[in-house]
Scaffold this motif. Structure first.
Motif, PDB file in Angstrom:
ATOM      1  N   SER A  28       0.814  -1.206   0.000  1.00  0.00           N
ATOM      2  CA  SER A  28       0.000   0.000   0.000  1.00  0.00           C
ATOM      3  C   SER A  28       0.852   1.262   0.000  1.00  0.00           C
ATOM      4  O   SER A  28       0.705   2.116  -0.866  1.00  0.00           O
ATOM      5  CB  SER A  28      -0.923   0.005   1.228  1.00  0.00           C
ATOM      6  N   SER A  29       1.793   1.365   0.970  1.00  0.00           N
ATOM      7  CA  SER A  29       2.520   2.623   1.098  1.00  0.00           C
ATOM      8  C   SER A  29       3.868   2.421   1.763  1.00  0.00           C
ATOM      9  O   SER A  29       4.086   1.461   2.506  1.00  0.00           O
ATOM     10  CB  SER A  29       1.709   3.631   1.924  1.00  0.00           C
ATOM     11  N   ALA A  75       3.362   1.143  -5.061  1.00  0.00           N
ATOM     12  CA  ALA A  75       2.835   1.722  -3.828  1.00  0.00           C
ATOM     13  C   ALA A  75       3.010   3.229  -3.891  1.00  0.00           C
ATOM     14  O   ALA A  75       3.601   3.759  -4.840  1.00  0.00           O
ATOM     15  CB  ALA A  75       3.572   1.159  -2.616  1.00  0.00           C
ATOM     16  N   THR A  76       2.509   3.924  -2.896  1.00  0.00           N
ATOM     17  CA  THR A  76       2.828   5.339  -2.735  1.00  0.00           C
ATOM     18  C   THR A  76       4.086   5.457  -1.873  1.00  0.00           C
ATOM     19  O   THR A  76       4.384   4.581  -1.063  1.00  0.00           O
ATOM     20  CB  THR A  76       1.679   6.108  -2.078  1.00  0.00           C
ATOM     21  N   GLN A  93       6.252   8.256   0.561  1.00  0.00           N
ATOM     22  CA  GLN A  93       6.302   9.545   1.248  1.00  0.00           C
ATOM     23  C   GLN A  93       7.690   9.698   1.860  1.00  0.00           C
ATOM     24  O   GLN A  93       8.083   8.944   2.754  1.00  0.00           O
ATOM     25  CB  GLN A  93       5.238   9.623   2.344  1.00  0.00           C
ATOM     26  N   PRO A 151       2.874  12.327  -0.183  1.00  0.00           N
ATOM     27  CA  PRO A 151       2.955  11.013  -0.843  1.00  0.00           C
ATOM     28  C   PRO A 151       2.868  11.149  -2.358  1.00  0.00           C
ATOM     29  O   PRO A 151       2.172  12.026  -2.890  1.00  0.00           O
ATOM     30  CB  PRO A 151       1.748  10.257  -0.279  1.00  0.00           C
TER      31      PRO A 151
END
Length: 847
Positions: free
Chosen positions: A21-22, A144-145, A147, A181
């Motif tokens: 996901s991230s 994914a994202t 950040q 992100p």
């Protein structure tokens, strides 16, 4: 390197278990010159109870926390992978580690500018190197994202994929940048560039009405040479062209272009933060060919924002499609949206010649290559992936029609935005828009290796009227596939003293013989070009009558693309030992002085130098080199003052000059006691002259050191390394060898420059002493150095200038006893193929 590999099977198994996901990545770049602190939080789902691993190449791992559970770093971490067992359905992983800066252009590269002592960082992650900066599931289909939060000196500029936020000072001259992100991305196109870069800002309006901020960045010591207006202009033209042709607005928030030091390639398509080699910041005069190449590269990386970044391949077997599409699209944009309207001539001269050369090596492979692991990917950044793939895409466009092709591409972007795809996803869209069945086409063109040869078969009656015209297609016995080709055949005849196109037919050909009845009944023209407009991907031979016309009257072929195709045909026949290298040398000397296409001129000059140094009979080589050197100097004197041709002839002359008279001319150019009107002996040309004098034994190491003092820059250091390694004595060559093979720590750019100088010899026998040491060190180098460094050494320090049977025998002996490192073997096999081709050409030259 072997411990850092990842197989396709491992990637497929992991993708079946995990969906990411991230990432939240926090980096502290204030920890010193060797390492930086890297903290990564990953959120992902998994099959409950499953086990897998995350990639992290680190100096040390301080903590691993999985779903609140502390794991022992000493147990789960091996420095490359971190094992993750008993996963939950939903997972949060937190890893804190120390990662290492590199000077090899892989991972997070750290460079200290010799001009002012400032530190510059940039990331380079393709193929598997984001894991050198943060913990990551390192494969393109686990998007994914991302950040990023970066702590760095507050005077620095910090750039990533998202727009740069305002920094928050934290005291002691340090600040933190907390980026928003990113969109969903593959890890290899994330980016971090940090340091006291000079920044130039602009903006444009996207087709959907958004304002897209634009940024250009380079080191402070190069800022005076950054021609930002020109680069911004090309960028705007590219945005407008691609948004219109793709029917899809630019998919990211901003677009920064950053020129970074010691870069290994031309550029890298990081989403919204493209990095380029600093050689595209022109501190000295460059050829028009290089200026055009920068335009194509800028547009190539911009095309990737859609094809590669917005929609990404699932696995690296479709790397070719990423690169080929960008190369095709950038050439199309260059031809139709910029001043470089003859871009397809450049493509024929440069890209096609690269593709044909690569496709005739023993290591050739289908465009859709078998990519079993990451090492396979690394060696497949080649002429098949880029140039043949782009050539075949050009053929595909001719096959389905450009409008239907672009409509299919638009539909592909809409359907698969921010996702991963395979080749069939694109082909299905093109079938839908064109109505063509591409299954058979794909199998023949993309799943088989080798290049076909096309020859015209022309019969005439006593009056010279064509009674039969056919195209004969053949293939190498090891790659016997005959393919369908969409191509044009053109007749060139006399008009106002020039040879111009007077008749053209476009048709499909297939099989060994294709009759062309449309051309029967026409008078035989002076020149026939099969594959006019360069639609097809094939080696093309001129018929005997046309070849005679080209040898006598190539200068009178007015169309630069037709002329480039004739040059290419005559060179291919030379490379294949169908004609004598000495005849190509005579042809080039006779006609090159009137060539107007800069890249064609550059390509033919390189071919002339290769034929002179490797392909002619060794018994006549020195005599031929002297003749070619004299001819190039005469061409430089005859060329228009200040012209691109004059500049190119001087540069080529420096590479071949070796007689006392020629070296004296080089010395006089350098000290400006010879004034060639219009020629400016600027910094970089001065280095080229000095390197020629070094190879000729006319300067000392002390004089090279003095030149470096006058140009104490990164470029100057590379040129000085080149010059030192070019010095001619056995002791000089040994010093160059030891500086790279025995010592470690040199950057890849210095290693490459040293390799260039090491191989620059007037007397090839000086390299005889390095045959055995070369093969003795190969395995050690491969296993102990990074891929970038080791592959440079394998290629650049191979003594191919010897072109001798002894070198062939030594290479074969090494291959016989080292069957177990496929990627290394491939590079050695390619080295061997060049020597064997040279020996065959030498035999032809003796006839």
């Amino acid at each position: 390197m072997p411990g850092e590999n990842l197989t396709r099977n491992e990637a497929q198994e992991r993708a079946a278990l995990v969906s990411v996901s991230s990432y939240e990545v926090t980096l502290d770049l204030t920890q010193g010159a060797k390492t930086f602190r890297s903290a990564t939080t990953v959120r992902f789902t998994a099959i409950e109870g499953a086990s897998t691993f995350i990639d992290a190449i680190t100096r040390a791992v301080h903590s691993v926390t999985l779903n609140g559970r502390e794991l022992d770093p000493g147990t789960v971490n091996d420095g490359v992978r971190i094992q993750l067992n008993n996963l939950a359905a939903s997972n949060e992983l937190h890893i804190v580690a120390d990662a290492e800066y590199t000077n090899t252009g892989e991972g997070l590269h750290r460079f200290v500018d010799p001009v002012d002592g400032e530190v510059y960082l940039y990331s380079q992650f393709e193929v598997p190197d984001s894991r050198r900066m943060f913990a990551v599931f390192e494969q393109p289909d686990l998007k994914a994202t991302f950040q990023f939060t970066i702590t760095a000196p507050e005077t620095w500029k910090v750039v990533s994929n998202s727009p740069t936020p305002e920094p928050s000072p934290t005291g002691d001259g340090v600040a933190t940048w907390a980026f928003a992100p990113t969109p969903v991305l593959s890890s290899y196109i994330t980016a971090l560039i940090a340091g006291p870069y000079v920044e130039v800002r602009s903006e444009l309006t996207s087709r959907d009405g958004r304002t897209i901020p634009l940024g250009l960045f380079c080191r402070a010591s190069l800022a005076d040479y950054l021609d930002s207006d020109s680069i911004f202009d090309i960028t705007r033209r590219g945005f407008a062209f691609f948004e219109e042709k793709f029917g899809y607005p630019y998919p990211f928030e901003k677009y920064d272009q950053l020129f970074v030091p010691e870069f290994n390639a031309g550029a890298m398509e990081n989403a919204g933060a493209v990095t380029f080699t600093e050689t595209y910041v022109f501190r000295s005069k460059v050829t028009d060919a290089v200026r055009e190449r920068r335009v194509v590269t800028i547009l190539h990386e911009l095309a990737h924002m859609w094809f590669g970044d917005l929609v990404t391949m699932r696995w690296w077997n479709d790397l070719w499609l990423n690169e080929s599409f960008a190369e095709y699209a950038s050439t199309l944009a260059t031809a139709e949206a910029t001043e470089w309207t003859e871009a397809w001539t450049t493509f024929a001269s440069l890209e096609k010649s690269w593709a044909y050369r690569q496709d005739q090596l023993p290591s050739t492979h289908p465009i859709v290559a078998t990519i079993n692991d990451l090492e396979d990917v690394q060696v497949n950044f080649d002429g098949i992936t880029y140039a043949k793939g782009a050539s075949v895409l050009k053929q595909l466009v001719a096959w389905v029609g450009q409008d239907d092709f672009l409509t299919g591409v638009h539909n592909y972007f809409v359907k698969h935005a921010y996702g991963n795809t395979e080749l069939t996803d694109l082909l299905s869209e093109l079938e839908a828009t064109s109505g063509r069945d591409l299954g058979s086409w794909s199998r023949l063109w993309l799943e088989t290796a080798g290049v076909n040869t096309l020859r015209p078969v022309i019969e005439t009656d006593a009056a010279g009227i064509i009674t039969r015209f056919a195209v004969h297609q053949s293939a190498h016995q090891d790659y016997p596939t005959l393919r369908p080709h969409r191509l044009a055949i053109a007749f060139y005849g006399e008009h106002d003293g020039a040879l111009v196109r007077q008749h053209r037919v476009e048709l499909d050909i297939n099989g060994a013989i294709t009759e062309v009845p449309e051309l029967v009944g026409h008078p035989r023209p002076p020149l026939v070009i099969v594959n006019d407009d360069d639609l097809a991907y094939a080696k093309v031979r001129l018929d005997e009558h046309s070849a005679a016309t080209a040898r006598a009257s190539l200068v009178r072929v007015g169309d630069p693309l037709a002329r480039a195709l004739a040059w290419s045909s005559l060179w291919d026949a030379t490379r294949d030992a169908e004609t004598r290298p000495r005849d190509f040398i005579d042809l080039a000397i006779t006609h090159i002085g009137t060539e107007t296409a800069s890249t064609t001129l550059r390509t033919v000059l390189n071919q002339l130098l290769l034929a002179t140094s490797h392909y002619v009979d060794p018994a006549t080589r020195m005599e031929t080199r002297a003749r070619v050197g004299d001819a190039l100097w005469q061409l430089a004197q005859n060329a228009q003052a200040g012209s691109d041709a004059q500049f190119q002839f001087v540069k080529a002359f420096t590479q071949v000059a070796h007689t006392e008279k020629q070296l004296s001319i080089v010395a006089a150019l350098l000290d400006e006691s010879i004034d060639l009107v219009g020629l400016d002996i600027d910094t970089d040309l001065g280095w080229e002259l000095l390197i020629a004098l070094a190879a000729g034994g006319r300067v000392s190491a002390a004089e090279i050191d003095a030149a470096l003092q006058d140009d104490n820059t990164a470029s100057g250091a590379q040129s000085a390394a080149h010059a030192r390694a070019a010095l001619p004595t056995p002791a000089d060559k040994r010093a160059a060898w030891d500086s790279v093979i025995t010592s470690t720590g040199a950057s890849n750019t210095i290693v490459r420059a040293t390799g260039l100088g090491f191989s620059q010899v007037n007397d090839p026998t000086v390299l005889e002493a390095f045959i055995e040491p070369y093969f003795e060190c190969l395995t050690r180098i491969w296993e102990s150095r990074s891929y970038s460094i080791s592959s440079t050494i394998v290629v650049d320090f191979f003594p191919n200038q010897l072109a001798s049977q002894r070198l062939v025998d030594a290479t074969l002996a090494w291959l016989d006893t080292h069957p177990d490192i496929p990627a290394l073997r491939r590079l050695v096999i390619e080295n061997l193929a060049g020597v064997q081709r040279a020996l065959t050409a030498q035999d032809a030259d003796r006839k």
